[in-house]
Design an enzyme around this catalytic site. Structure first.
Site, PDB file in Angstrom:
ATOM      1  N   GLY A 488       0.816  -1.207   0.000  1.00  0.00           N
ATOM      2  CA  GLY A 488       0.000   0.000   0.000  1.00  0.00           C
ATOM      3  C   GLY A 488       0.846   1.252   0.000  1.00  0.00           C
ATOM      4  O   GLY A 488       2.068   1.210   0.174  1.00  0.00           O
ATOM      5  N   GLY A 491      -0.632   8.736   2.733  1.00  0.00           N
ATOM      6  CA  GLY A 491      -0.130  10.080   2.963  1.00  0.00           C
ATOM      7  C   GLY A 491       1.236  10.111   3.609  1.00  0.00           C
ATOM      8  O   GLY A 491       1.993  11.062   3.444  1.00  0.00           O
ATOM      9  N   VAL A 495       3.913   1.257   2.348  1.00  0.00           N
ATOM     10  CA  VAL A 495       3.705   0.251   3.389  1.00  0.00           C
ATOM     11  C   VAL A 495       4.113  -1.106   2.835  1.00  0.00           C
ATOM     12  O   VAL A 495       3.669  -1.505   1.742  1.00  0.00           O
ATOM     13  CB  VAL A 495       2.241   0.224   3.855  1.00  0.00           C
ATOM     14  CG1 VAL A 495       2.074  -0.784   5.002  1.00  0.00           C
ATOM     15  CG2 VAL A 495       1.782   1.614   4.295  1.00  0.00           C
ATOM     16  N   ASP A 613      -9.075  12.017  11.049  1.00  0.00           N
ATOM     17  CA  ASP A 613      -9.029  11.488   9.678  1.00  0.00           C
ATOM     18  C   ASP A 613      -9.735  10.134   9.624  1.00  0.00           C
ATOM     19  O   ASP A 613      -9.208   9.158   9.094  1.00  0.00           O
ATOM     20  CB  ASP A 613      -7.580  11.355   9.207  1.00  0.00           C
ATOM     21  CG  ASP A 613      -7.475  11.281   7.694  1.00  0.00           C
ATOM     22  OD1 ASP A 613      -6.437  10.797   7.193  1.00  0.00           O
ATOM     23  OD2 ASP A 613      -8.422  11.694   7.004  1.00  0.00           O
TER      24      ASP A 613
END
Length: 822
Positions: A488, A491, A495, A613
């Site tokens: 992944g 922001g 990952v 968030d």
């Protein structure tokens, strides 16, 4: 080898263009900003004045300005501009998904008492930061500044945002170009190691060099400049040009004019040695300034115009210290001379701040010569998911309302109120900064804004969390950040999946400053996760802050994000009779788990923590589909004054609390609003914001509340759920979402209330069908509720929203622990 050669050899499938033919894109925008006149540079490149009505694009509120004393040799395109003192956007209607070339034109001039050279602003588009703290003052004066980008754009509305750097600055633009690139202009190579992917990324052009030739333009109206200024030893090379025709293949030209014009391939610089030449082979070297932190796509253009016959020439190409390749055009099966070719390389960043290119003859080649025809350097732009601008909804007819409501007295009152607000706004940033630093660094510790990253890192180290991990351990776990383990990108950075020495699977999040987040988010994540632990919050396994690395290590969540499961339902739609893997019961349990995690977060230590968030990509699922809230990089302490005003608006499109946006007053009810959006995502299996010609469908929160108030929420549910939801469960679920999405934060429930209501909706879903039918026909809604166990009938009015006794709290947490243990 970190970068791999990738020959784009399928160019025969590109459209065949003659030397006199100009590219005419299928989708194109050429906009003359701030003008009512059209400016034709060359067909089909006609810049349309944006003052004229045009259904294909829209212009927000701004000022159009005109150069009072234009220079005679400057194009009329730069006689006007649009200026913005607040967030502003151009919205273009894109009717074909693909890769687009976007150019922004800037030319400074003066009008009245304003000088465009004083502008300082940022530009965003397609979730990418195109320009940051941009000013034409830093560029050569007297010439237009043109910034060029390659962006993947989906069909629908394409927005370009211009954002002044602060309240004292402004933004401007003279002209905008956006047009569809030819098919296969960029080609991915998934077999390369690491995989070469360009079509999904955004690129900014840094350099486009015509080696050995003059300045030329191509059919995409791109400018190629001579290479002399970039040579390290200009006197040691030879320049050649070729006046003949380039070869064509049987299928057409291998390189069409949209890739590079013939003028680039007809000129080159070379170096050669004879067969008795020195063993220490000389080379030609070019050097370019680049970002230390960004990845780059390098495109090298060659055309063999020197070999006596095919297969007699090969040479070395070196790119900085990362790449060393042998260029042998004949190795790709080209049997004819004078065939243009180009090669793409992915170049990783280093700490030097520049990129060098060198070519040298190959001693094993029959003809010992090295040459280069053209060179392009493009910088990858990191995806930006923070601080994306959200426009204020304009208050229509404000002047009419004020005029009819009051006279001079009302106007005087408004002026007084405005002056007080401005005064308070100037005082609040100082207070906000102090509070933020107290949360991140501890009371009494407020590091300077200019402190070096290595010094700030000691703040994390001094926490003695016993979570610090060595970089060597992380490299071993991720196989030196093997691209095949990439799972992944967000922001903060990339990952990777990793395995520790103990055998534990982990997710390793590695910082990439080009993505927009950095040290503050890194520290906030550690500070938050070191203070809390809950079954429904992702656990922090460790962190690393060695050198320039900022790495976070989490428990591995086998099933990925909630959003992944909601939107990938194609197989279920193809086979409706099949059992739905992601059932309504599972979705309710995931919502309940997420709500429990947020409730714990809001009521945890030091007055609680606001996530800021909350979105479906930040809710992760383990191997048993247990939900856990993740990503606390934007989190903030919940201990605020009642009148606390935040100076930085943070969040994500579609999830942002409208009251927080309007007042900049942050409370945990902002998280509740975002969670309400997630509830609708779970129900409808669609993103919070979509491109749609139907205005009411664009925003999921507005669309869902429209059908909820109509009492027909079932019309917009995920098709795979049709026939699988108990009507009473759906009704209760809609009520919960409606409460969470109340316009005023004070009217929204807290997350504990949401937990109770979701448990109730789950209980209703598990009610047997015969009982549901009986209840619908013989009982009222109230009596139906009373038929359920007492615990399920606790509603959000039974406990104060923000204050309850220790006894009540103990009972509540006991019940939550019972539920968690199931």
């Amino acid at each position: 080898m970190e970068s791999i050669l990738h020959l784009l050899f399928l160019l025969q499938f590109l459209p065949l263009l003659s030397s006199s033919e100009s590219y005419n894109p299928q989708v194109k925008y050429f906009i003359n900003c701030g003008s009512a006149s059209n400016v034709e540079l060359e067909s089909p490149r006609i810049f349309v004045g944006d003052k004229n009505s045009n259904p294909s694009f829209s212009v927000g509120k701004s000022n159009s300005v005109q150069n009072e004393n234009p220079l005679p040799d400057i194009s009329p395109l730069y006689h006007t501009a649009r200026t913005y003192t607040k967030i502003f956007r151009y919205m273009l209607d894109i009717n074909q998904t693909g890769s687009y070339l976007v150019r922004l034109h800037f030319f400074s001039f003066s009008f009245k008492k304003t000088h465009l050279i004083d502008a300082l602003f940022n530009v965003f588009a397609s979730n990418f930061s195109l320009l940051s703290n941009f000013s034409v003052r830093n560029s050569s004066t007297g010439f237009p500044v043109i910034k060029e980008f390659f962006l993947p754009i989906a069909k629908g509305n394409f927005d370009i945002y211009f954002i002044p750097a602060d309240e004292t600055r402004f933004a401007f633009v003279n002209a905008i170009e956006a047009f569809l690139l030819p098919s296969h202009f960029f080609i991915d190579d998934p077999t390369a190691i690491p995989p070469l992917r360009t079509t999904d990324g955004a690129l900014r052009t840094l350099y486009r060099i015509n080696v050995g030739g003059p300045q030329v333009n191509d059919t995409l109206w791109r400018n190629w400049v001579p290479d002399d200024d970039y040579l390290t030893f200009p006197s040691s090379v030879t320049t050649y040009s070729y006046d003949g025709e380039l070869q064509e293949s049987r299928q057409g030209r291998f390189v069409v004019k949209e890739i590079a014009p013939d003028a680039v391939y007809n000129t080159f610089k070379n170096m050669s040695i004879d067969n008795n030449g020195p063993s220490n082979i000389p080379n030609i070297t070019w050097r370019f300034n680049v970002s230390k932190e960004a990845r780059h796509l390098v495109r090298v253009h060659v055309c063999d115009l020197v070999s006596p016959s095919p297969g007699t020439v090969s040479f070395y190409l070196n790119i900085s210290a990362n790449i060393r390749e042998v260029i042998d055009p004949n190795s790709y099966g080209f049997s004819e001379m004078r065939t243009p070719l180009f090669y793409d390389y992915m170049v990783s960043p280093d700490d030097s701040g520049y990129m060098s290119f060198s070519i040298a003859p190959n001693e094993t080649s029959i003809k010992k010569v090295a040459f280069l025809n053209g060179l392009e350097i493009m910088e990858f732009l990191g995806s930006s998911t923070i601080n994306m601008p959200v426009e204020h909804e304009r208050r229509k007819h404000l002047a009419l309302i004020i005029g009819s409501a009051g006279g001079v007295a009302l106007i005087l009152v408004l002026i007084l109120v405005l002056s007080l607000c401005l005064r308070l706004k100037r005082l609040k940033p100082v207070k906000d900064l102090i509070l933020k630093n107290e949360f991140l660094y501890g009371r009494g510790r407020s590091p300077s804004m200019t402190t070096e990253r290595t010094e700030n890192a000691s703040i994390v180290t001094n926490l003695n969390l016993k979570l610090k991990m060595s970089l060597a351990k992380i490299l071993a776990a991720t196989e030196n950040f093997n691209p095949n383990l990439l799972i992944g990108e967000g922001g903060f950075g990339k990952v990777y999946k990793g395995t520790l020495e103990s055998g534990m699977k982990v997710a390793v999040k590695r910082s990439d400053s080009s993505h927009g987040q950095g040290l503050p988010e890194f520290q906030a994540e550690i500070m938050v996760l070191s203070r809390i632990q809950h079954r429904h919050l992702v656990s922090l396994v460790g962190y690393c802050d060695e050198g320039l690395e900022m790495i976070l290590v989490y428990e591995f969540m086998e099933k990925g994000t909630l959003r992944d499961h909601l939107y990938d339902r194609k197989e279920c739609l193809k086979n409706p009779s099949a059992e739905t893997a992601f059932t309504w019961k599972q979705r309710l349990e995931i919502c309940i788990g997420s709500a429990k995690g947020l409730h714990y977060l809001h009521t945890g230590p030091d007055g609680g923590i606001i996530h800021r968030d909350v979105k479906s990509t930040n809710i992760l699922l383990d191997e048993h589909y247990v939900a856990k809230v993740a990503d606390f990089g934007l989190s903030q302490s919940g201990m605020f004054d009642s009148d606390h005003i935040s100076t930085s608006l943070k969040g994500s499109f579609g999830y942002l609390d409208p009251e927080y946006f309007r007042t900049l007053q942050l409370t945990n009810k902002s998280d509740v609003y975002s969670f309400g959006v997630i509830l609708l995502e779970v129900l409808c299996a669609r993103p919070p914001i979509v491109n749609s010609k139907q205005r009411e469908e664009i925003n999921l929160a507005e669309w869902g509340m429209f059908w909820q108030k109509e009492g027909q929420l079932e019309k917009i549910i995920d098709p795979v759920l049709v026939g699988h939801i108990n009507r009473n469960s759906l009704r209760k679920f809609g009520e919960i979402a409606e409460k969470c999405l109340k316009p005023r934060g004070a009217d929204r429930p807290n997350m504990l209330d949401v937990c109770w209501d979701l448990e109730y909706a789950l209980q209703l879903q598990q009610t047997p069908a015969h009982r549901e039918a009986h209840e619908d026909s013989t009982t009222t809604a109230a009596s139906t509720d009373l038929a359920l166990p007492l615990m399920q009938n606790l509603n959000y009015n039974m406990f104060p929203v923000d204050d309850y006794s220790d006894t009540t709290a103990s009972a509540v947490f006991s019940q939550l622990r019972v539920n968690d243990s199931r």
